[in-house]
Design a protein around this motif. Sequence first.
Motif, mmCIF file in Angstrom:
data_model
loop_
_atom_site.group_PDB
_atom_site.id
_atom_site.type_symbol
_atom_site.label_atom_id
_atom_site.label_comp_id
_atom_site.label_asym_id
_atom_site.label_seq_id
_atom_site.Cartn_x
_atom_site.Cartn_y
_atom_site.Cartn_z
ATOM 1 N N GLY A 44 62.651 53.872 106.482
ATOM 2 C CA GLY A 44 63.439 55.267 106.767
ATOM 3 C C GLY A 44 64.374 54.572 108.113
ATOM 4 O O GLY A 44 64.386 53.709 108.454
ATOM 5 N N GLU A 45 65.062 55.705 108.568
ATOM 6 C CA GLU A 45 66.046 55.475 109.849
ATOM 7 C C GLU A 45 65.084 55.536 110.978
ATOM 8 O O GLU A 45 64.017 56.014 110.849
ATOM 9 C CB GLU A 45 67.237 56.334 109.722
ATOM 10 N N SER A 46 65.829 55.319 112.014
ATOM 11 C CA SER A 46 65.256 55.329 113.537
ATOM 12 C C SER A 46 64.843 56.822 113.785
ATOM 13 O O SER A 46 65.595 57.621 113.193
ATOM 14 C CB SER A 46 66.046 54.920 114.593
ATOM 15 N N GLY A 47 63.573 57.023 114.151
ATOM 16 C CA GLY A 47 62.901 58.176 114.286
ATOM 17 C C GLY A 47 62.324 58.807 113.189
ATOM 18 O O GLY A 47 61.908 60.001 113.368
ATOM 19 N N SER A 48 62.164 58.239 112.085
ATOM 20 C CA SER A 48 61.564 58.646 110.878
ATOM 21 C C SER A 48 60.098 58.435 110.990
ATOM 22 O O SER A 48 59.414 59.305 110.371
ATOM 23 C CB SER A 48 62.125 58.048 109.758
ATOM 24 N N GLY A 49 59.569 57.787 111.684
ATOM 25 C CA GLY A 49 58.122 57.916 112.068
ATOM 26 C C GLY A 49 57.326 56.584 111.342
ATOM 27 O O GLY A 49 56.318 56.574 111.439
ATOM 28 N N LYS A 50 58.160 55.661 110.875
ATOM 29 C CA LYS A 50 57.683 54.563 110.061
ATOM 30 C C LYS A 50 56.729 53.747 111.161
ATOM 31 O O LYS A 50 55.582 53.253 110.721
ATOM 32 C CB LYS A 50 58.756 53.885 109.315
ATOM 33 N N THR A 51 57.271 53.494 112.360
ATOM 34 C CA THR A 51 56.728 52.499 113.199
ATOM 35 C C THR A 51 55.330 53.264 113.572
ATOM 36 O O THR A 51 54.120 52.662 113.806
ATOM 37 C CB THR A 51 57.257 52.158 114.493
ATOM 38 N N THR A 52 55.313 54.436 113.692
ATOM 39 C CA THR A 52 54.168 55.390 114.210
ATOM 40 C C THR A 52 53.118 55.091 113.364
ATOM 41 O O THR A 52 52.035 55.222 113.573
ATOM 42 C CB THR A 52 54.568 56.618 114.768
ATOM 43 N N VAL A 53 53.534 55.454 112.244
ATOM 44 C CA VAL A 53 52.574 55.323 110.923
ATOM 45 C C VAL A 53 51.809 53.857 111.035
ATOM 46 O O VAL A 53 50.601 53.634 111.063
ATOM 47 C CB VAL A 53 53.252 55.397 109.721
ATOM 48 N N ALA A 54 52.522 52.832 111.171
ATOM 49 C CA ALA A 54 52.048 51.243 111.277
ATOM 50 C C ALA A 54 51.304 51.158 112.503
ATOM 51 O O ALA A 54 50.104 50.652 112.546
ATOM 52 C CB ALA A 54 53.169 50.337 111.354
ATOM 53 N N ARG A 216 63.598 45.268 98.496
ATOM 54 C CA ARG A 216 63.821 45.007 96.973
ATOM 55 C C ARG A 216 63.166 43.701 96.674
ATOM 56 O O ARG A 216 62.803 43.440 95.537
ATOM 57 C CB ARG A 216 65.405 45.400 96.756
ATOM 58 N N GLN A 217 63.316 42.761 97.535
ATOM 59 C CA GLN A 217 62.760 41.493 97.234
ATOM 60 C C GLN A 217 61.387 41.057 97.373
ATOM 61 O O GLN A 217 60.828 40.419 96.590
ATOM 62 C CB GLN A 217 63.588 40.677 98.118
ATOM 63 N N ILE A 218 60.692 41.999 98.415
ATOM 64 C CA ILE A 218 59.413 41.679 98.451
ATOM 65 C C ILE A 218 58.044 42.845 98.213
ATOM 66 O O ILE A 218 57.241 42.542 98.219
ATOM 67 C CB ILE A 218 59.101 41.155 99.960
ATOM 68 N N ALA A 219 58.665 43.917 98.167
ATOM 69 C CA ALA A 219 57.831 45.164 98.050
ATOM 70 C C ALA A 219 57.411 45.298 96.552
ATOM 71 O O ALA A 219 58.091 45.370 95.613
ATOM 72 C CB ALA A 219 58.596 46.498 98.675
ATOM 73 N N ASP A 220 56.077 45.691 96.491
ATOM 74 C CA ASP A 220 55.562 46.179 95.052
ATOM 75 C C ASP A 220 56.056 47.669 95.206
ATOM 76 O O ASP A 220 56.205 48.179 93.895
ATOM 77 C CB ASP A 220 53.996 45.849 94.979
ATOM 78 N N ARG A 221 55.513 48.353 96.178
ATOM 79 C CA ARG A 221 55.722 49.862 96.293
ATOM 80 C C ARG A 221 56.482 50.047 97.531
ATOM 81 O O ARG A 221 56.329 49.296 98.290
ATOM 82 C CB ARG A 221 54.227 50.520 96.141
ATOM 83 N N VAL A 222 57.103 51.226 97.736
ATOM 84 C CA VAL A 222 57.976 51.631 98.693
ATOM 85 C C VAL A 222 57.775 53.201 98.960
ATOM 86 O O VAL A 222 57.340 53.962 98.138
ATOM 87 C CB VAL A 222 59.491 51.705 98.144
ATOM 88 N N ALA A 223 57.579 53.444 100.453
ATOM 89 C CA ALA A 223 57.269 54.758 100.805
ATOM 90 C C ALA A 223 58.433 55.075 101.695
ATOM 91 O O ALA A 223 58.798 54.191 102.651
ATOM 92 C CB ALA A 223 56.102 55.016 101.634
ATOM 93 N N VAL A 224 59.086 56.231 101.310
ATOM 94 C CA VAL A 224 60.275 56.509 102.011
ATOM 95 C C VAL A 224 59.934 57.600 102.956
ATOM 96 O O VAL A 224 59.617 58.741 102.742
ATOM 97 C CB VAL A 224 61.623 56.839 101.070
ATOM 98 N N MET A 225 60.343 57.622 104.469
ATOM 99 C CA MET A 225 60.044 58.568 105.342
ATOM 100 C C MET A 225 61.486 59.030 105.972
ATOM 101 O O MET A 225 62.506 58.289 106.068
ATOM 102 C CB MET A 225 59.210 58.050 106.324
#
Lengths: 261, 321
Positions: A44-54, A216-225
Motif C-alpha cells: 500500500g502507499e504511505s498512510g494506507s495503514g500497512k505499518t499499523t497492522v504490522a 512479486r519475488q518473495i510473497a506467496d500471497r499479497v494483501a493490498v491496503m
Amino acid sequence: MSLIEVRDLVVNFHSRRERRRGRPNAVDGVSLAVRPDETLAVVGESGSGKTTVARCVAGLQTPQAGTVLFDGAPVGRVAKRPPEVRRAIQMVFQDPAASLNPRMTVRSIIAETWRTHRSAAPADRSWDDAIAELLRDVGLDPGVADRRAPSLSGGQCQRVSIARALALRPRLLVCDEAVSALDVSVQSQILRLLAGLRASRELAILFITHDLGVVRQIADRVAVMHQGRLVETATADDLFERPGHPYTRKLLDAALDLEGA
Amino acid sequence: MTDALLQIEHLSIDLPGPAGPVRVVDDVSFAVAAGRTTGLIGESGSGKTMTATAVIGLLPAGAEVSGSMWWQGEDLVTMAEKDRRRLRGRAIAMIFQDPQSALNPTQTIGRQVGEILRRGGMPKQEVRQKVIDLLDRVGVPDPRTRHAQYPHQYSGGLRQRAMVATALAGSPQLILADEPTTALDVTVQARILALLRRIREEEGMAMLLVSHDLRVMAHVADEVVVMYAGRLCEIGPGREVLSSPAHPYTRALVVSVPAVRSRTAIAEPLPGSPASPADRPSGCPFHPRCAKARAVCRTEVPQMRQVAPGRQVACHFPEET
C-alpha cells in the motif's frame, strides 16, 4: 490453521472527540491471516495503514477494536502477552542502523534476547558458539560479534537485526520495509537470506512494503491496503496476472519496470 | 560533444575527514547536452550527489575541488562566488529529494516559489501572477488559493510540484534533480516523472537527474552516467546501457531490479557492500565484488574508453555490447 490471524482490526490515532466528528480510522476493519509456512506481503502507499497492522500483530500498537489471534488464541499488546508468544513473533525494522543500540556490541545485542527469554537461550553449548553460528546463518563473519553498529554497513546491520530476531527461534517474522533503505545490490542479498531462512526454519513472514517488484519475488500471497481498508487479498500470481480491484490495477499500472521503458 | 551545455572534465572532490581528506569524487568527466536528460546513477558513497552539489556550488565547507566544469565558456570551479550566485536558482536550479525539509515551513508556498523573481526586482503584483501561473503549470490545483498556503497544507506530491515550480521560476537552462521521486508513493512518482518530462520538452531545458533507481532512469534519462565509489564506470545512451550494460557493476545493478510485470527470481547478489570512498580498493574500485576480476584489476585503475559509438566504459574486461 493460521499461525496469526487479525479480525476486524480498527485503529484510530485521533482523540475520542475528533473520532466522533468522523475523523477516518488509520486501520478500518482489516482481517487477514498468515499460515505457518507462508510469506504474506502487505502492500500500500504511505498512510494506507500497512505499518499499523504490522505493529498490532507485533503488539506494539493497541487497536480500538478487533482481535489478534496467535495459534487461535487472542493476544493483546506485547507487555500482556505470554513469554512464548512474545518470543514467537519477532520484528525487523526499516532503518537498520537505528534499530541497533550503537553502544552495544553485536554479541551483547544478541545475548540480550536470551537474558530476556531464558527458555530460548542455548542450553547445550556456550552462548558465544551459538552467536557465531547465528551470524554465519545470516551470512556474517563471526568476528562481527565484537563490533558495534556504527562500524557496520547498512546491509550488515540488517543481517544483525535478522540474527537478533532468529536468536529466539520465532515462528513469525514481521518485516516492516526491511529492504527499502538498502542499496539495490545489497537488497537482493537480504531477500535471498529471508527466502532461504523461510525454507530452512519453518518460518512465516509478514512482509510490509511499497515495492511491488520485491513482493512479486518473495510473497506467496499479497494483501493490498488503501486508506485503512483491505481492498484485495490474492495469491501473488493471481494478483499480478489478474488484479481484481481497480486500486490494485492502478498500483500495478503506476509501477515502473526496467523492461519496456 | 559540441552541443554540451555543461562539460565536466576531470572533476575531483576531496572532503575533510577525521583521518585526513577523503576523495569522494575522483577524475569524473561527462557532458550534459542542452535539451536532454542525463541520469547520474550510483549507490551510497558513489559520489553522485556530491557531483551534482558541485555543479550548483553548494559543497560543504572545506571541500577541495579540482578539474573543471565548463558552463558557456566559463569554468564553474574557478568562478568567483558572487558570479556563481548569479547563476544559482536562475540558469542552474535544483530540485531536492525531500520537499518536506527543502521548503521553509514558516513561509507560504507562493513566497518561496517567487523568491527568485522578487530578488530580480519584479514588481509585487507581477510576481503574484507569475507564481500562480507557475503553480498552475506544475499541476497544483486551485493555485489562486493555494499559493497563499504553507507547506504543511500540501501533500508530499504537491510539495514536490511546488519544488519544481520554484526551480522553474528562474527560467533555468539546467535543472539538477536529486532523487526527486524517492520519497514519493508510486502513483505520485509516476505523475511527477511525467511532469518533469513534459516541462523539459516544453522548455527545452537540460536536466541532470541523480538517482539510485534504475527504473526511473530507464523511463526518463536520454544518457546515463554510472558511478561507483567516486569513479566513473560507464557512460552511454540510457536505453542501451540499461538493456546491455558493458560494466559488470552496471550489469549487477540491472539484474537486481525486481520486475513487476513478469516474475523474476531474486538476483544472484553481489558479495559485500558498496565500497566507501574513504576506503577505496586499489585498482578498479569494484574488483572485490566482481566475478570477472583478474590480477590486473587489483593493481591498475581502468580508464574510460570507447567500446561502441557513444558508449564508454572503465573496465579491463567489459561485456560485449
